[in-house]
Design a protein around this motif. Sequence first.
Motif, PDB file in Angstrom:
ATOM      1  N   HIS A 291      37.740  -2.793  -0.828  1.00 16.93           N
ATOM      2  CA  HIS A 291      36.375  -2.483  -0.396  1.00 16.93           C
ATOM      3  C   HIS A 291      36.291  -2.180   1.096  1.00 16.93           C
ATOM      4  CE1 HIS A 291      36.873  -6.835   0.297  1.00 16.93           C
ATOM      5  NE2 HIS A 291      36.211  -6.574   1.383  1.00 16.93           N
TER       6      HIS A 291
ATOM      7  N   ARG B 195      47.539   0.695  -3.022  1.00 14.92           N
ATOM      8  CA  ARG B 195      46.413  -0.207  -3.178  1.00 14.92           C
ATOM      9  C   ARG B 195      45.342   0.051  -2.111  1.00 14.92           C
ATOM     10  NH1 ARG B 195      45.493  -4.534  -6.336  1.00 14.92           N
ATOM     11  NH2 ARG B 195      47.424  -4.219  -7.469  1.00 14.92           N
TER      12      ARG B 195
ATOM     13  N   SER C 269      42.772  11.206 -13.834  1.00 18.19           N
ATOM     14  CA  SER C 269      41.563  10.856 -13.081  1.00 18.19           C
ATOM     15  C   SER C 269      41.321  11.878 -11.971  1.00 18.19           C
ATOM     16  CB  SER C 269      41.728   9.485 -12.414  1.00 18.19           C
ATOM     17  OG  SER C 269      41.712   8.452 -13.352  1.00 18.19           O
ATOM     18  N   PHE C 270      40.065  12.209 -11.762  1.00 16.85           N
ATOM     19  CA  PHE C 270      39.648  12.947 -10.569  1.00 16.85           C
ATOM     20  C   PHE C 270      40.301  14.328 -10.464  1.00 16.85           C
ATOM     21  CE2 PHE C 270      39.755   8.336  -9.129  1.00 16.85           C
ATOM     22  CZ  PHE C 270      38.489   8.091  -9.611  1.00 16.85           C
TER      23      PHE C 270
ATOM     24  N   TYR D   2      36.451   7.155  -4.191  1.00 22.10           N
ATOM     25  CA  TYR D   2      35.624   6.266  -3.363  1.00 22.10           C
ATOM     26  C   TYR D   2      34.331   5.926  -4.096  1.00 22.10           C
ATOM     27  CZ  TYR D   2      33.080   4.554   0.710  1.00 22.10           C
ATOM     28  OH  TYR D   2      32.362   3.779   1.585  1.00 22.10           O
ATOM     29  N   GLU D   3      33.717   6.944  -4.697  1.00 15.82           N
ATOM     30  CA  GLU D   3      32.465   6.717  -5.419  1.00 15.82           C
ATOM     31  C   GLU D   3      32.659   5.762  -6.599  1.00 15.82           C
ATOM     32  OE1 GLU D   3      29.323   7.452  -4.742  1.00 15.82           O
ATOM     33  OE2 GLU D   3      30.244   8.080  -2.842  1.00 15.82           O
ATOM     34  N   ARG D   4      33.791   5.913  -7.306  1.00 14.76           N
ATOM     35  CA  ARG D   4      34.012   5.103  -8.510  1.00 14.76           C
ATOM     36  C   ARG D   4      34.429   3.671  -8.185  1.00 14.76           C
ATOM     37  NH1 ARG D   4      33.583   2.240 -11.852  1.00 14.76           N
ATOM     38  NH2 ARG D   4      34.258   2.242 -14.028  1.00 14.76           N
ATOM     39  N   GLY D   5      34.859   3.462  -6.939  1.00 15.02           N
ATOM     40  CA  GLY D   5      35.243   2.102  -6.565  1.00 15.02           C
ATOM     41  C   GLY D   5      36.564   1.649  -7.160  1.00 15.02           C
ATOM     42  N   VAL D   6      37.537   2.564  -7.273  1.00 17.44           N
ATOM     43  CA  VAL D   6      38.843   2.182  -7.809  1.00 17.44           C
ATOM     44  C   VAL D   6      39.577   1.301  -6.808  1.00 17.44           C
ATOM     45  CG1 VAL D   6      39.120   4.192  -9.302  1.00 17.44           C
ATOM     46  CG2 VAL D   6      39.901   4.307  -6.925  1.00 17.44           C
ATOM     47  N   LYS D   7      40.562   0.524  -7.290  1.00 16.94           N
ATOM     48  CA  LYS D   7      41.302  -0.397  -6.451  1.00 16.94           C
ATOM     49  C   LYS D   7      42.688   0.131  -6.108  1.00 16.94           C
ATOM     50  CE  LYS D   7      37.961  -3.438  -6.407  1.00 16.94           C
ATOM     51  NZ  LYS D   7      37.146  -3.604  -5.190  1.00 16.94           N
ATOM     52  N   MET D   8      43.029   1.314  -6.628  1.00 15.05           N
ATOM     53  CA  MET D   8      44.268   1.979  -6.256  1.00 15.05           C
ATOM     54  C   MET D   8      43.994   3.477  -6.222  1.00 15.05           C
ATOM     55  SD  MET D   8      47.079   0.002  -8.578  1.00 15.05           S
ATOM     56  CE  MET D   8      48.324  -0.602  -7.455  1.00 15.05           C
ATOM     57  N   ILE D   9      44.611   4.162  -5.267  1.00 16.13           N
ATOM     58  CA  ILE D   9      44.544   5.618  -5.255  1.00 16.13           C
ATOM     59  C   ILE D   9      45.933   6.144  -5.548  1.00 16.13           C
ATOM     60  CG2 ILE D   9      42.557   5.918  -3.748  1.00 16.13           C
ATOM     61  CD1 ILE D   9      44.678   6.263  -1.479  1.00 16.13           C
TER      62      ILE D   9
ATOM     63  N   PHE E  66      45.512  10.268  -9.110  1.00 10.67           N
ATOM     64  CA  PHE E  66      46.340   9.826 -10.215  1.00 10.67           C
ATOM     65  C   PHE E  66      45.803  10.512 -11.472  1.00 10.67           C
ATOM     66  CE2 PHE E  66      47.712   6.729 -13.443  1.00 10.67           C
ATOM     67  CZ  PHE E  66      49.021   6.536 -13.069  1.00 10.67           C
TER      68      PHE E  66
ATOM     69  N   VAL F 211      51.095   5.365  -6.680  1.00 20.04           N
ATOM     70  CA  VAL F 211      49.787   4.849  -6.262  1.00 20.04           C
ATOM     71  C   VAL F 211      49.927   3.973  -5.022  1.00 20.04           C
ATOM     72  CG1 VAL F 211      48.789   4.825  -8.577  1.00 20.04           C
ATOM     73  CG2 VAL F 211      50.050   2.825  -7.750  1.00 20.04           C
TER      74      VAL F 211
END
Lengths: 287, 287, 287, 287
Positions: free
Chosen positions: D245, D242, D201-202, D212-219, D198, D240
Amino acid sequence: MASKKRLYTLTLSCPDRTGIVSTVTSFIANLGGWITDASQHGDFTDHHFFMRVQILADSLKMDVDEFRERFADMAAEFEMDWQITDSEAKKRVVILVSKQDHCLYDLLYRYRSQEFEFEVPCIISNHENMRSFVEWHGIPYHCLPISAENKQHQYAEMVKLFEQHKADVIVLARYMQVLSPEICRLFPNKIINIHHSFLPSFVGAKPYHQAYERGVKMIGATCHYVTEELDQGPIIEQDVNRVDHSCSLEDMINLGKDVEKNVLSRGLRYHVEDRILVHGNKTIVFD
Amino acid sequence: MASKKRLYTLTLSCPDRTGIVSTVTSFIANLGGWITDASQHGDFTDHHFFMRVQILADSLKMDVDEFRERFADMAAEFEMDWQITDSEAKKRVVILVSKQDHCLYDLLYRYRSQEFEFEVPCIISNHENMRSFVEWHGIPYHCLPISAENKQHQYAEMVKLFEQHKADVIVLARYMQVLSPEICRLFPNKIINIHHSFLPSFVGAKPYHQAYERGVKMIGATCHYVTEELDQGPIIEQDVNRVDHSCSLEDMINLGKDVEKNVLSRGLRYHVEDRILVHGNKTIVFD
Amino acid sequence: MASKKRLYTLTLSCPDRTGIVSTVTSFIANLGGWITDASQHGDFTDHHFFMRVQILADSLKMDVDEFRERFADMAAEFEMDWQITDSEAKKRVVILVSKQDHCLYDLLYRYRSQEFEFEVPCIISNHENMRSFVEWHGIPYHCLPISAENKQHQYAEMVKLFEQHKADVIVLARYMQVLSPEICRLFPNKIINIHHSFLPSFVGAKPYHQAYERGVKMIGATCHYVTEELDQGPIIEQDVNRVDHSCSLEDMINLGKDVEKNVLSRGLRYHVEDRILVHGNKTIVFD
Amino acid sequence: MASKKRLYTLTLSCPDRTGIVSTVTSFIANLGGWITDASQHGDFTDHHFFMRVQILADSLKMDVDEFRERFADMAAEFEMDWQITDSEAKKRVVILVSKQDHCLYDLLYRYRSQEFEFEVPCIISNHENMRSFVEWHGIPYHCLPISAENKQHQYAEMVKLFEQHKADVIVLARYMQVLSPEICRLFPNKIINIHHSFLPSFVGAKPYHQAYERGVKMIGATCHYVTEELDQGPIIEQDVNRVDHSCSLEDMINLGKDVEKNVLSRGLRYHVEDRILVHGNKTIVFD
């Protein structure tokens, strides 16, 4: 959304034919009108045409009454159903509520913060519980308790309040009484309801109970115009939220509240900004 | 999702009481079993308990047959409905399709890329049109045209194919024929259908036409187990997509395809990964 | 979500190994404990294990202090990080707010309707504007205006208020001041912020302006724990809303409000229901 | 979406002023042109105007070349940037792909089913693996392996292929090589990339690893025009999905595929249907 500049909003529908957009926009341009937003839609199935135009009021150098007079001949020629509104005449929204208060709370926030522009001349409930909160917002609160015996009388009182407060729109913000057919007929496409299901699923009473029983994986809410037939009016807006097996009925009801609030507030905004045209039992929403 | 490690998956349901999780997990721990994933659900309305446990096969040092034997006594004591599966025994998915091929195309991509693990022993259609595409993927294609006259015979042929190919699951990937009650009864909770509406709205034929007529603002798709009653089986997964007045019926059908593909593939993944427990007419999905 | 029954909630994390679930659940079962909900997660990358168990308080016949004493030895043996809470001891949530009041308004609705269970011992703002609304809800309102000169002193006052009101959680509900590193260190994983972008996009000031400039097609909001590094703490919850070229910056800000409200209230609910375990800079959320 | 009727699509942008819509639509009406769809947008920040008009070809009784000639004078007077296209001249889309084939698979389904109208004159890859699948669809496949040494030569070959196949658009369907600045300059707003995050970001390599490293809750995924600056071009479409973890990096990559496919196909449809106008580093998308 809300714009600080004064705008006239022209909405129209008519049988489709060549030259409508050009005739309407030329008419406006010839008066010096600056169009800030325009949307059109042609329905291919029955050849009907729909249009919404926003004009900068200052560019026109006339009020809406004068515009109306000048526009009328052309409108007649094209057999238009049409209206023009002035953003300075904010829509007057009378809100009806029962004990469930989440939609009212949400609408009052949007009213108070002027997220979009509308007046709330009064709020009517069949219970007393929200009086203090409503009055804190500076809005008159009328309690009309409804019973089998007093129904007819109370509905007559209600209509008096609508008229006295010059209501442009009536919002059923989880008002748990079914309005009388007379009221529905008096205010066509002016009564907005939020139904707590994704219509046409779960018409009528206790839709979350029905949804829980059926084991659906999403629950929804529907904002629609009220007609005499229960939950059958033109749909304005819908949305859903995901649920799963771990959701109890109470969880569903709570998750549903957020959907209801968002759907109702979007639907009301579309209405007060003259973004909705009704055609048969469907809506054209120029969002 | 797909895991490279060999796993045993135990699913069970039983009347709820104290100590089920501790008894089951202690049983596994005493065998040296490493639990990689565990999910539980207790239904408060009828006091039933559901559980899914994934165990690293290597940690158990026995095959599923031996586990079954050892587990049986305890399962009986708790009145469990239960099964254990081995990830090395991939589920065998027979796909049924008619002319609409988007779901088949999508499933074959996921099969070929091993997005999740399953076998496709054969594909059955009532038309010839997808033969070449299916065979390119190295999968046998059986064409069983259906008419009013040959229906009974063809359905018998179909059942023979299911048995001959040892089908674990049957997927109706937009298969436009209604299966016979006999087939439905033969494969309870093993036939997965994708219905192109947000059930219970628009049951039966031509749901997009119904949605278009009603003027809904979102269209949906529902993946469910097939029972004898049309479109009434336990719902596995649902999703929706936004539409508006500018969408023609053809647009709705096209937008719906993407929802159908996603919903069906998620539902199938839940099934082949033993994530679904059926309870009455509802599903518990441990996703 | 809110349950009427009294519950104890045990959360723990420890190095992963065989038998954790069985040991913990057997311990509870031996005390007669009825588990109403249990969730586990094993992190394969660093072999750490996480668990949350809800126990019916009545079934245990002891208070949380006695449970703590009995559980401590086993917890030490497994090197557990753990806590147990009692649903009757509602979390005390101090809310900080600046002039933007939509999140506060939304949280107060959920507080008042007990959508989920928490106390609000006081609200702190650097402005006076919400005093009357907050006090209508029966909640003390403290105004601590912040300037470059008085910052250190006011933050010390703030900490006094946190301590005096026994705050369990501090919510920055669009509080537009950056807290001091000292405060961040004093309340690790206890300060929840709502950032009005889809982090890590648009860190820092004026994220909607940044989003508008970049021409993104969706805007978002992120609820996260506050650490000393601005907008870099563990993410609890995120969501987005669609925007397009017709959205002005003001439209984006308005559309964003609804996302912010929903994301913050979900994040706070997860926290007060002890659903969140923090691991490094990530969260495990057992929703 | 796909319409069976032959349409001319006029898109234009120019400095905003009174009378543009009326002048353009009157011009069309005077030629007998039936407008089936019209969209406008005025950018208030820099007073620029954007318009898209679809005209029924049969109603105009001239081809696009003649229309172009007649329209040119007026266009010059208004300082318009403009073009008109004919739906019978389908856009020629050259697709570039590397080993990851989910986007290619998806686009080929839409091509084959004519979900929207475009030609695929050839497909170029730096690997051989998709040759057989592509050729099954009747499309020429060119393999141009890329190494540090041969890069310049291969990119020259690629440009030859673009020219030889008269490419209107180039789609990077998870093509894992960075195109040379020369190619980017040769095809401004004609190269469409799908980036698997998104944006903003990234940016750059391995966005799912970063997420994955940042621990986001949506890709998310972003479809954008390619410019010389990596991942900085005008954004066409985003979406996006959802995650939580329990998602491993592999799960994220798999969940992301479905978002990538949908976002890229929507972006490509907008482009081939002439729905996108680029303004600075932003897009106006008349969807």
